[in-house]
Design a protein around this motif. Sequence first.
Motif, PDB file in Angstrom:
ATOM      1  N   LYS A  59      39.845 -37.529  34.471  1.00  0.00           N
ATOM      2  CA  LYS A  59      39.223 -37.653  33.155  1.00  0.00           C
ATOM      3  C   LYS A  59      39.629 -38.961  32.491  1.00  0.00           C
ATOM      4  O   LYS A  59      40.803 -39.333  32.475  1.00  0.00           O
ATOM      5  CB  LYS A  59      39.630 -36.478  32.273  1.00  0.00           C
ATOM      6  N   VAL A  60      38.642 -39.664  31.917  1.00  0.00           N
ATOM      7  CA  VAL A  60      38.906 -40.895  31.193  1.00  0.00           C
ATOM      8  C   VAL A  60      39.666 -40.569  29.918  1.00  0.00           C
ATOM      9  O   VAL A  60      39.361 -39.579  29.226  1.00  0.00           O
ATOM     10  CB  VAL A  60      37.584 -41.628  30.862  1.00  0.00           C
ATOM     11  N   LYS A  61      40.633 -41.396  29.594  1.00  0.00           N
ATOM     12  CA  LYS A  61      41.481 -41.174  28.431  1.00  0.00           C
ATOM     13  C   LYS A  61      40.654 -41.165  27.145  1.00  0.00           C
ATOM     14  O   LYS A  61      39.977 -42.132  26.817  1.00  0.00           O
ATOM     15  CB  LYS A  61      42.550 -42.266  28.355  1.00  0.00           C
ATOM     16  N   GLY A  62      40.687 -40.032  26.440  1.00  0.00           N
ATOM     17  CA  GLY A  62      40.028 -39.926  25.155  1.00  0.00           C
ATOM     18  C   GLY A  62      38.520 -39.783  25.196  1.00  0.00           C
ATOM     19  O   GLY A  62      37.855 -39.946  24.169  1.00  0.00           O
ATOM     20  N   ALA A  63      37.945 -39.481  26.358  1.00  0.00           N
ATOM     21  CA  ALA A  63      36.489 -39.350  26.459  1.00  0.00           C
ATOM     22  C   ALA A  63      36.140 -38.252  27.453  1.00  0.00           C
ATOM     23  O   ALA A  63      36.859 -38.041  28.434  1.00  0.00           O
ATOM     24  CB  ALA A  63      35.863 -40.672  26.887  1.00  0.00           C
ATOM     25  N   PRO A  64      35.014 -37.538  27.243  1.00  0.00           N
ATOM     26  CA  PRO A  64      34.587 -36.477  28.174  1.00  0.00           C
ATOM     27  C   PRO A  64      33.854 -37.044  29.380  1.00  0.00           C
ATOM     28  O   PRO A  64      32.743 -36.643  29.700  1.00  0.00           O
ATOM     29  CB  PRO A  64      33.672 -35.614  27.295  1.00  0.00           C
ATOM     30  N   VAL A  65      34.466 -38.001  30.023  1.00  0.00           N
ATOM     31  CA  VAL A  65      33.873 -38.693  31.172  1.00  0.00           C
ATOM     32  C   VAL A  65      34.848 -38.614  32.333  1.00  0.00           C
ATOM     33  O   VAL A  65      36.069 -38.763  32.151  1.00  0.00           O
ATOM     34  CB  VAL A  65      33.560 -40.170  30.837  1.00  0.00           C
ATOM     35  N   TYR A  66      34.323 -38.394  33.540  1.00  0.00           N
ATOM     36  CA  TYR A  66      35.152 -38.256  34.726  1.00  0.00           C
ATOM     37  C   TYR A  66      34.743 -39.302  35.766  1.00  0.00           C
ATOM     38  O   TYR A  66      33.566 -39.651  35.887  1.00  0.00           O
ATOM     39  CB  TYR A  66      35.022 -36.844  35.314  1.00  0.00           C
ATOM     40  N   LEU A  67      35.722 -39.788  36.504  1.00  0.00           N
ATOM     41  CA  LEU A  67      35.501 -40.816  37.522  1.00  0.00           C
ATOM     42  C   LEU A  67      35.800 -40.255  38.903  1.00  0.00           C
ATOM     43  O   LEU A  67      36.620 -39.359  39.062  1.00  0.00           O
ATOM     44  CB  LEU A  67      36.398 -42.026  37.269  1.00  0.00           C
ATOM     45  N   ALA A  68      35.140 -40.813  39.918  1.00  0.00           N
ATOM     46  CA  ALA A  68      35.411 -40.404  41.300  1.00  0.00           C
ATOM     47  C   ALA A  68      35.045 -41.543  42.228  1.00  0.00           C
ATOM     48  O   ALA A  68      34.204 -42.390  41.908  1.00  0.00           O
ATOM     49  CB  ALA A  68      34.611 -39.150  41.659  1.00  0.00           C
ATOM     50  N   GLY A  69      35.688 -41.550  43.385  1.00  0.00           N
ATOM     51  CA  GLY A  69      35.343 -42.537  44.404  1.00  0.00           C
ATOM     52  C   GLY A  69      35.725 -43.951  44.018  1.00  0.00           C
ATOM     53  O   GLY A  69      36.755 -44.192  43.382  1.00  0.00           O
ATOM     54  N   ASP A  70      34.876 -44.918  44.379  1.00  0.00           N
ATOM     55  CA  ASP A  70      35.157 -46.324  44.109  1.00  0.00           C
ATOM     56  C   ASP A  70      35.377 -46.578  42.622  1.00  0.00           C
ATOM     57  O   ASP A  70      36.177 -47.429  42.235  1.00  0.00           O
ATOM     58  CB  ASP A  70      33.999 -47.205  44.595  1.00  0.00           C
ATOM     59  N   ALA A  71      34.642 -45.850  41.757  1.00  0.00           N
ATOM     60  CA  ALA A  71      34.743 -46.072  40.317  1.00  0.00           C
ATOM     61  C   ALA A  71      36.113 -45.713  39.776  1.00  0.00           C
ATOM     62  O   ALA A  71      36.512 -46.185  38.714  1.00  0.00           O
ATOM     63  CB  ALA A  71      33.671 -45.264  39.586  1.00  0.00           C
ATOM     64  N   ALA A  72      36.853 -44.867  40.496  1.00  0.00           N
ATOM     65  CA  ALA A  72      38.183 -44.459  40.054  1.00  0.00           C
ATOM     66  C   ALA A  72      39.274 -45.412  40.527  1.00  0.00           C
ATOM     67  O   ALA A  72      40.451 -45.195  40.253  1.00  0.00           O
ATOM     68  CB  ALA A  72      38.487 -43.043  40.538  1.00  0.00           C
ATOM     69  N   GLY A  73      38.890 -46.456  41.237  1.00  0.00           N
ATOM     70  CA  GLY A  73      39.869 -47.405  41.747  1.00  0.00           C
ATOM     71  C   GLY A  73      40.491 -46.933  43.046  1.00  0.00           C
ATOM     72  O   GLY A  73      40.199 -45.847  43.538  1.00  0.00           O
ATOM     73  N   GLY A  74      41.369 -47.747  43.596  1.00  0.00           N
ATOM     74  CA  GLY A  74      41.984 -47.404  44.879  1.00  0.00           C
ATOM     75  C   GLY A  74      41.102 -47.802  46.042  1.00  0.00           C
ATOM     76  O   GLY A  74      40.127 -48.540  45.891  1.00  0.00           O
ATOM     77  N   ILE A  75      41.439 -47.302  47.226  1.00  0.00           N
ATOM     78  CA  ILE A  75      40.706 -47.683  48.424  1.00  0.00           C
ATOM     79  C   ILE A  75      39.322 -47.035  48.440  1.00  0.00           C
ATOM     80  O   ILE A  75      39.116 -45.970  47.884  1.00  0.00           O
ATOM     81  CB  ILE A  75      41.478 -47.288  49.702  1.00  0.00           C
ATOM     82  N   ALA A  76      38.363 -47.732  49.062  1.00  0.00           N
ATOM     83  CA  ALA A  76      37.014 -47.187  49.219  1.00  0.00           C
ATOM     84  C   ALA A  76      36.991 -46.336  50.477  1.00  0.00           C
ATOM     85  O   ALA A  76      36.976 -46.849  51.591  1.00  0.00           O
ATOM     86  CB  ALA A  76      35.997 -48.325  49.314  1.00  0.00           C
ATOM     87  N   ASN A  77      37.019 -45.023  50.285  1.00  0.00           N
ATOM     88  CA  ASN A  77      37.117 -44.103  51.405  1.00  0.00           C
ATOM     89  C   ASN A  77      36.188 -42.924  51.157  1.00  0.00           C
ATOM     90  O   ASN A  77      36.260 -42.282  50.103  1.00  0.00           O
ATOM     91  CB  ASN A  77      38.566 -43.623  51.573  1.00  0.00           C
ATOM     92  N   LEU A  78      35.310 -42.630  52.115  1.00  0.00           N
ATOM     93  CA  LEU A  78      34.296 -41.594  51.921  1.00  0.00           C
ATOM     94  C   LEU A  78      34.918 -40.220  51.711  1.00  0.00           C
ATOM     95  O   LEU A  78      34.501 -39.468  50.819  1.00  0.00           O
ATOM     96  CB  LEU A  78      33.347 -41.568  53.123  1.00  0.00           C
ATOM     97  N   ARG A  79      35.914 -39.851  52.529  1.00  0.00           N
ATOM     98  CA  ARG A  79      36.550 -38.532  52.383  1.00  0.00           C
ATOM     99  C   ARG A  79      37.190 -38.391  51.014  1.00  0.00           C
ATOM    100  O   ARG A  79      37.044 -37.360  50.339  1.00  0.00           O
ATOM    101  CB  ARG A  79      37.599 -38.345  53.475  1.00  0.00           C
ATOM    102  N   ARG A  80      37.894 -39.422  50.575  1.00  0.00           N
ATOM    103  CA  ARG A  80      38.550 -39.404  49.266  1.00  0.00           C
ATOM    104  C   ARG A  80      37.516 -39.301  48.148  1.00  0.00           C
ATOM    105  O   ARG A  80      37.682 -38.530  47.197  1.00  0.00           O
ATOM    106  CB  ARG A  80      39.380 -40.675  49.114  1.00  0.00           C
ATOM    107  N   ALA A  81      36.427 -40.066  48.271  1.00  0.00           N
ATOM    108  CA  ALA A  81      35.389 -40.049  47.237  1.00  0.00           C
ATOM    109  C   ALA A  81      34.730 -38.676  47.144  1.00  0.00           C
ATOM    110  O   ALA A  81      34.458 -38.181  46.037  1.00  0.00           O
ATOM    111  CB  ALA A  81      34.347 -41.121  47.539  1.00  0.00           C
ATOM    112  N   ALA A  82      34.469 -38.042  48.287  1.00  0.00           N
ATOM    113  CA  ALA A  82      33.823 -36.732  48.280  1.00  0.00           C
ATOM    114  C   ALA A  82      34.714 -35.682  47.633  1.00  0.00           C
ATOM    115  O   ALA A  82      34.252 -34.853  46.836  1.00  0.00           O
ATOM    116  CB  ALA A  82      33.474 -36.322  49.709  1.00  0.00           C
TER     117      ALA A  82
END
Length: 253
Positions: free
Chosen positions: A65-88
Amino acid sequence: MLGQEPQVERCEGGFLVRAGEHAVRVEKLFLAIGRQPHLAGLHLERLGAPLDARGVPAHDSATLKVKGAPVYLAGDAAGGIANLRRAAEQGRIAGWNATHRRKHRYATRTHLAIVFSEPNIASIGREWDTLDPQRLAVAEQRFGPVGRAMIMGQNRGMLRIYADRRSHRLLGAAVVGPRCEHLAHLICWAIENRMTVERALEMPFYHPVIEEALQDALLTLKAELARLPLRWRLLPRRPAPVRKPAADLPAPA
């Protein structure tokens, strides 16, 4: 050449690559620089959360969850390595958390990155530059003498694996060699299960297989741990004090 900043320049017939005191001429270069998530058009700065250098807003890495907002991130948008299993997996958790009050949490797993080149390149577990070399035992195993690799005519490469000197737990590895995508998974599973070097050696190994490179590396690592400096050895526990039997105690006045 590991750990050195590479310098590349064109030369006759290809490229000259320098790293530290080493230099090698090659005909071609394989450049793997990764990808960046397409965040610019989302105007994430309007969320009011601070952004990092890549434009990713501050968020809870477990609930996503984004700090102070009702928005959630996943996959590449959440930072870190670009990995399909992790993103799913992150996508399932972010979707659940966006629609339920009781939140699920993303559990960080052992790092695993594979380049599907020939030979394979893989990095597993803790990165070397995040660890204290004085607390590590390290072993290297070349693929030259590995029977299966010799049969396939692909016996060039190296496996480097390291463990904690005190606990003997496996911490990470790096490998360039034939079919090492499979070796990488075995090492990753061992680290995820907090295996020691000794416990990993209790696992069955067949012959002739590429996995024997891992067995040889573990044997070398075990021998390295046996040469542990005295300052790393755990002191034996002091024996518990012996209580006098009740009959020997003075009678109360």
